[in-house]
Every structure is written in C-alpha cells, then in structure tokens.
Design a protein around this motif. Structure first.
Motif, PDB file in Angstrom:
ATOM      1  N   PRO A 471      -0.403   7.383   3.453  1.00 62.02           N
ATOM      2  CA  PRO A 471       0.653   6.365   3.310  1.00 62.02           C
ATOM      3  C   PRO A 471       0.639   5.660   1.958  1.00 62.02           C
ATOM      4  O   PRO A 471       1.699   5.257   1.468  1.00 62.02           O
ATOM      5  CB  PRO A 471       0.362   5.374   4.448  1.00 62.02           C
ATOM      6  CG  PRO A 471      -1.007   5.659   4.926  1.00 62.02           C
ATOM      7  CD  PRO A 471      -1.270   7.090   4.609  1.00 62.02           C
ATOM      8  N   VAL A 472      -0.548   5.506   1.340  1.00 62.37           N
ATOM      9  CA  VAL A 472      -0.618   4.875   0.010  1.00 62.37           C
ATOM     10  C   VAL A 472       0.180   5.711  -1.002  1.00 62.37           C
ATOM     11  O   VAL A 472       0.972   5.172  -1.791  1.00 62.37           O
ATOM     12  CB  VAL A 472      -2.088   4.716  -0.445  1.00 62.37           C
ATOM     13  CG1 VAL A 472      -2.180   4.344  -1.924  1.00 62.37           C
ATOM     14  CG2 VAL A 472      -2.797   3.659   0.397  1.00 62.37           C
ATOM     15  N   ILE A 473      -0.007   7.029  -0.969  1.00 60.27           N
ATOM     16  CA  ILE A 473       0.727   7.918  -1.886  1.00 60.27           C
ATOM     17  C   ILE A 473       2.198   8.009  -1.482  1.00 60.27           C
ATOM     18  O   ILE A 473       3.094   7.971  -2.339  1.00 60.27           O
ATOM     19  CB  ILE A 473       0.082   9.320  -1.907  1.00 60.27           C
ATOM     20  CG1 ILE A 473      -1.328   9.229  -2.510  1.00 60.27           C
ATOM     21  CG2 ILE A 473       0.935  10.300  -2.706  1.00 60.27           C
ATOM     22  CD1 ILE A 473      -2.139  10.504  -2.405  1.00 60.27           C
ATOM     23  N   SER A 474       2.461   8.086  -0.170  1.00 59.05           N
ATOM     24  CA  SER A 474       3.854   8.211   0.313  1.00 59.05           C
ATOM     25  C   SER A 474       4.685   6.997  -0.095  1.00 59.05           C
ATOM     26  O   SER A 474       5.819   7.142  -0.571  1.00 59.05           O
ATOM     27  CB  SER A 474       3.877   8.361   1.835  1.00 59.05           C
ATOM     28  OG  SER A 474       3.134   9.477   2.237  1.00 59.05           O
ATOM     29  N   ILE A 475       4.122   5.794   0.082  1.00 67.03           N
ATOM     30  CA  ILE A 475       4.858   4.573  -0.304  1.00 67.03           C
ATOM     31  C   ILE A 475       5.006   4.515  -1.815  1.00 67.03           C
ATOM     32  O   ILE A 475       6.036   4.063  -2.338  1.00 67.03           O
ATOM     33  CB  ILE A 475       4.144   3.315   0.238  1.00 67.03           C
ATOM     34  CG1 ILE A 475       4.187   3.302   1.765  1.00 67.03           C
ATOM     35  CG2 ILE A 475       4.777   2.040  -0.313  1.00 67.03           C
ATOM     36  CD1 ILE A 475       3.305   2.237   2.408  1.00 67.03           C
ATOM     37  N   GLY A 476       3.984   4.994  -2.545  1.00 69.56           N
ATOM     38  CA  GLY A 476       4.068   5.018  -4.007  1.00 69.56           C
ATOM     39  C   GLY A 476       5.167   5.924  -4.518  1.00 69.56           C
ATOM     40  O   GLY A 476       5.805   5.642  -5.534  1.00 69.56           O
ATOM     41  N   ILE A 477       5.404   7.027  -3.816  1.00 68.37           N
ATOM     42  CA  ILE A 477       6.454   7.969  -4.216  1.00 68.37           C
ATOM     43  C   ILE A 477       7.820   7.513  -3.705  1.00 68.37           C
ATOM     44  O   ILE A 477       8.829   7.612  -4.402  1.00 68.37           O
ATOM     45  CB  ILE A 477       6.128   9.384  -3.694  1.00 68.37           C
ATOM     46  CG1 ILE A 477       4.859   9.906  -4.383  1.00 68.37           C
ATOM     47  CG2 ILE A 477       7.294  10.338  -3.913  1.00 68.37           C
ATOM     48  CD1 ILE A 477       4.304  11.172  -3.766  1.00 68.37           C
ATOM     49  N   TYR A 478       7.845   6.970  -2.475  1.00 74.14           N
ATOM     50  CA  TYR A 478       9.127   6.580  -1.861  1.00 74.14           C
ATOM     51  C   TYR A 478       8.999   5.199  -1.213  1.00 74.14           C
ATOM     52  O   TYR A 478       8.895   5.075   0.007  1.00 74.14           O
ATOM     53  CB  TYR A 478       9.543   7.633  -0.825  1.00 74.14           C
ATOM     54  CG  TYR A 478      10.935   7.416  -0.264  1.00 74.14           C
ATOM     55  CD1 TYR A 478      12.065   7.584  -1.073  1.00 74.14           C
ATOM     56  CD2 TYR A 478      11.116   7.034   1.059  1.00 74.14           C
ATOM     57  CE1 TYR A 478      13.335   7.381  -0.568  1.00 74.14           C
ATOM     58  CE2 TYR A 478      12.393   6.833   1.578  1.00 74.14           C
ATOM     59  CZ  TYR A 478      13.492   7.002   0.768  1.00 74.14           C
ATOM     60  OH  TYR A 478      14.752   6.801   1.260  1.00 74.14           O
TER      61      TYR A 478
END
Length: 500
Positions: A471-478
């Motif tokens: 989720p850290v990467i997912s929120i960072g991307i979107y």
C-alpha cells in the motif's frame, strides 16, 4: 440493508470474541494466536464488504448511521456513523491490527491476556473513528488506554513500568480536558444536554467560550498526536514496548489525536480554529525541525524512529491548520501514509532485535550481508519515510506544502517563510534515517567475529513487511485512491464552516 447495524458489529465483534479467549486452555498458544488472527481478518473483511457495497463515496454526509438509546437516564446514546474522512482510519486500523497480531507470534507469556488486549484495542479504535457522540467518543478514547498500559507494563523491556506510568499520566491527564470540553459543549445553550456531533456542529458559541472549549480539546489531542511540548511520553513508550505494541501505537494511536483535531476542533469549533491555526502552524514547523534535529542523538533505535514519528506529525498539524482543501487532504493522506510506514519501521526494528538482542545503534553494524532480506525491506521503508518520490510519504508532504502555499488564509511572505523552514526539516530527515541505516547495516563493528550467524527474515516476517510495503508504493503511485475517500467530505467541512 442499510438499516443493518454494520458499525455496531465492527465495534463489538473483536472485544466480544476476545472474551472467549479466556475459555481456551492455558497452553493453547497456537490456537489463541490463530483465533485472534481470524477474528481480525473477519472484521477487516466485513468492514471492506460493507464499505464497498453500502457506502456512497460521492456523498459527504454521515452514512450507515445508527442511533440507539443506551442509558437514557444519563442521556447516553449509542450513535455511530461514518463519512469519507472516517473510512481511511477505520480500514487502516483493521489492516495494522491484523498485521500486529501476526507480528506478535513469538509472544507466549500470558498469551490469552495479550491477545484479548489487542482485540479490545481494535474495538475501541473502530468505535472512536465511527463515533457520532461526544460522550461515546470519550468512552472509546478511555477504553483504549487500559490495553495500552497493560501491554506496556507486562510485555515491555527494562524500564517498562516507568514508560507505562508516564504514558498513563500524560494520556489520562489529557483525557480530563477532553471530558470537560465534551460536557461544556453538551450543557451550553440547551435545556436538554446533548452530546450529538451534528447538533453541536450547528450550535454557535460566543468567541471566548469557543476558544475555551478549543484549548481543552487541543490539550487532549496534543498529548495523543503528540504535539510538542507534550510529546515526551512517546519516545519512552516506543523504546520500552514490544514491537507489536509499537505498531499499534505508531500506526493507529497517534492518528486518533489528529482525527480528533479535525473531527472536533475543526468541525465543531471553526472560529476558534481560524484563530489558533497560525500559532499551530508555527508549532508544527518547530516540531518538524526539533524532532528531526533530536533524532540523530538517539542511541536507541526505536527512540530514533519515535522521534521521526513526532517530526512527521508536524506535517499533519500544518495540513489541518492550512485551512485549504489541498492542505487538509494532504494531512489526511499523511495520517494514512505514516500509519503504514511508522508501523513497518517498528516491526522491522523489532525483528532485528529478536535476532541480535541489541537496540543501541552504536552496538550494531554489519548486518546487511548476514540479513539481506531485512536490510532490503528496512532500506525501502526508510526511504519511504524520508518522502522518496514514488512512495506515499512524498505525495502526502508535497500536497501539504502545496496546500499551505495555495491557501488564501495567510500572507505570501508568511507562507514562503514557513515553507523554507519546512524544507529545512525535510533535509534533516534523510540525515537521521540514512545514518541509522549506515550504523545498523554497514561496517564490521559487531558481526566480524567468527561463527556469527543470524537467521534472516522468515516467511511470516516477509509477509508482514511486504503487506505494508504494497500500500505504501500503491498510494505513492496512485494517491487519488485515498483522496477519493475524503475529498468530498473535506470540501463540505471547509465550505460549511470556513468559506462562508
């Protein structure tokens, strides 16, 4: 189906199921662990299902509302309801609590009580984030203190009793101000006292009285957030607590203070919030600089991470007090982002401690070749904490910056000055995080002795690390995924109370 009491089930299920643990056999640690994990997963799945099917994301009003008479003699009602602002913290609570239960796998002493306390915290936190009644909010706020105190005092390390006592003195002291503010709002200007959020939000108060209420609530939430100078319990608590407890503290408990600032101080007392906002922004900027400057001097790994939490909470304060759509959305994103990142860093610090039995950075060194999986996950999440682009922390801090600059409340010179000082804090952040990685993982200080061998992260630990990293990467991307939850509610708060 909307009349179905979803929120009551989410609140009552963990603590009710937790009471059954005491009927399990004394030595059934494995059964207790799996049972607690299943309850956490079940509640999280029910929350996700109900929100997906019954929550209207474009509607800024309170939904899934429940209003039952609880103790009519005292005027106490069981009022629950959620809006777009509540969704993120509730989902975060379910997610982090589930992973903290998995992180607590090695604990075998008094296992029944330990897992019951985690489930009791789960209920109290969901209850607080979905409460629509000031007295119920206070009850959930207090209910959550008892499990934390016991988790600290029974499963902490050397100075656990000192840190637990300090925690309870600070937070219970702050709770007195919360209760006084709730009673004051309930009793003012009404023949019949009411603790209903909606009624209180539509009530107007004399400016002097509103300021008085605001200060009371601010003290309570400043302790929990924490806001300097009421932060000193936090490093001691994190330094002594078991890392699964640290995950709950950093991931959820600190966010309760920020949630209260928006839900009560901002929504119920908007005029006082406008008056106090410039001063709170100054405190937020000081907090970023102070904590980022103090962190490098901490020898204890968990205390260093704790001070980084204090620093990151400064961005939340600035976002809340920017009184702009973008700034407030940035603060809400930072609440979610730091919930993931803070919990992950404490988990990884704890798994490292399980292997080398050391917490002081000057006693570490050379762990990278021996534990490459731990090194990789710790490095990635430390970079997320210092707001590397592509990670959730970057967008949260960037949007708080942009919200402050684009807001209409402050003079341009003031905004530029605050932004420059905030930027200095962001420069200090990589210094203490990268020096922490260097002291832990590089060099030959500790592990150059012959026959030294340590197990790397196992499947359970890798699963927890990756579950938080995704989720850290997912929120960072979107990041729009989080914004889509809160954007309508933020617009409603600001248009109703601040843009008139």
């Amino acid at each position: 189906m909307n009349s179905f009491p979803w929120l009551t089930i989410f609140v009552v299920l963990p603590i009710a199921a937790g009471l059954l643990i005491f009927f399990f056999p004394h030595r059934g640690n494995k059964v207790i662990r799996w049972y607690t994990l299943y309850i956490c997963i079940l509640d999280l799945l029910l929350i996700t299902y109900a929100f997906f099917y019954y929550f209207q994301f474009e509607d800024p009003l309170i939904q899934l509302a429940e209003d039952y008479k609880w103790i009519p003699f005292f005027g106490l009602y069981w009022r629950l309801g959620i809006d777009g602002f509540s969704l993120g913290p509730i989902l975060l609570t379910g997610f982090i609590t589930t992973l903290a239960t998995l992180a607590a796998w090695p604990i075998t002493r008094d296992s029944r009580l330990f897992h019951f306390l985690i489930l009791a915290m789960y209920s109290a936190q969901i209850g607080l984030f979905s409460s629509q009644d000031l007295l119920l909010f206070f009850i959930m706020w207090e209910l959550e203190l008892i499990p934390v105190y016991l988790l600290l005092s029974m499963w902490g390390v050397k100075k656990r009793l000192y840190s637990a006592t300090k925690f309870i003195l600070y937070t219970a002291g702050g709770s007195v101000f919360l209760l006084m503010g709730a009673l004051g709002i309930a009793l003012y200007g009404s023949n019949e006292p009411t603790f209903n959020f909606e009624t209180s939000a539509n009530q107007s108060y004399p400016v002097g009285l509103e300021i008085f209420f605001y200060i009371g609530f601010l003290i309570a939430f400043a302790v929990k957030s924490p806001i300097i100078p009421l932060h000193t319990w936090l490093p001691d608590t994190h330094g002594e607590a078991h890392y699964s407890t640290c995950m709950l503290l950093a991931g959820i408990l600190l966010k309760m203070g920020a949630y209260g600032l928006i839900r009560i101080n901002m929504e119920l007392l908007p005029h006082a919030h406008s008056i106090f906002s410039p001063w709170l922004i100054i405190i937020g900027v000081m907090q970023i600089i102070y904590a980022a400057s103090t962190s490098p001097g901490q020898r204890n790994l968990k205390k260093r991470i704790a001070y980084s939490s204090v620093s990151h909470m400064g961005f939340i304060i600035i976002g809340i007090c920017s009184i702009s759509d973008m700034g407030l959305n940035g603060a809400i994103l930072q609440i979610i982002s730091h919930g993931f990142i803070g919990a992950a860093l404490f988990f990884l610090a704890g798994t490292g401690y399980d292997r080398i039995r050391r917490l002081y950075l000057d006693e570490m060194g050379g762990m990278a070749p021996l534990m490459p999986k731990l090194f990789t996950t710790f490095s990635i999440l430390s970079l997320a904490s210092l707001a590397l682009p592509g990670m959730s922390g970057f967008f949260a801090e960037f949007i708080v910056f942009f919200g402050l600059i684009s807001g209409k409340k402050y003079l341009l010179t003031t905004k530029i000055l605050i932004t420059i000082v905030m930027a200095v804090g962001m420069i200090l952040t990589p210094i203490y995080l990268l020096s922490m990685l260097r002291q832990m993982f590089y060099g030959y200080k500790l592990f150059n002795a012959p026959n030294s061998y340590f197990f790397d992260s196992g499947p359970r630990e890798l699963f927890v690390s990756i579950s938080i990293l995704l989720p850290v990467i997912s929120i960072g991307i979107y990041p729009d995924f989080v914004f889509s939850l809160s954007i309508d509610r933020v617009e409603a708060i600001l248009s109703n109370y601040f843009y008139r």
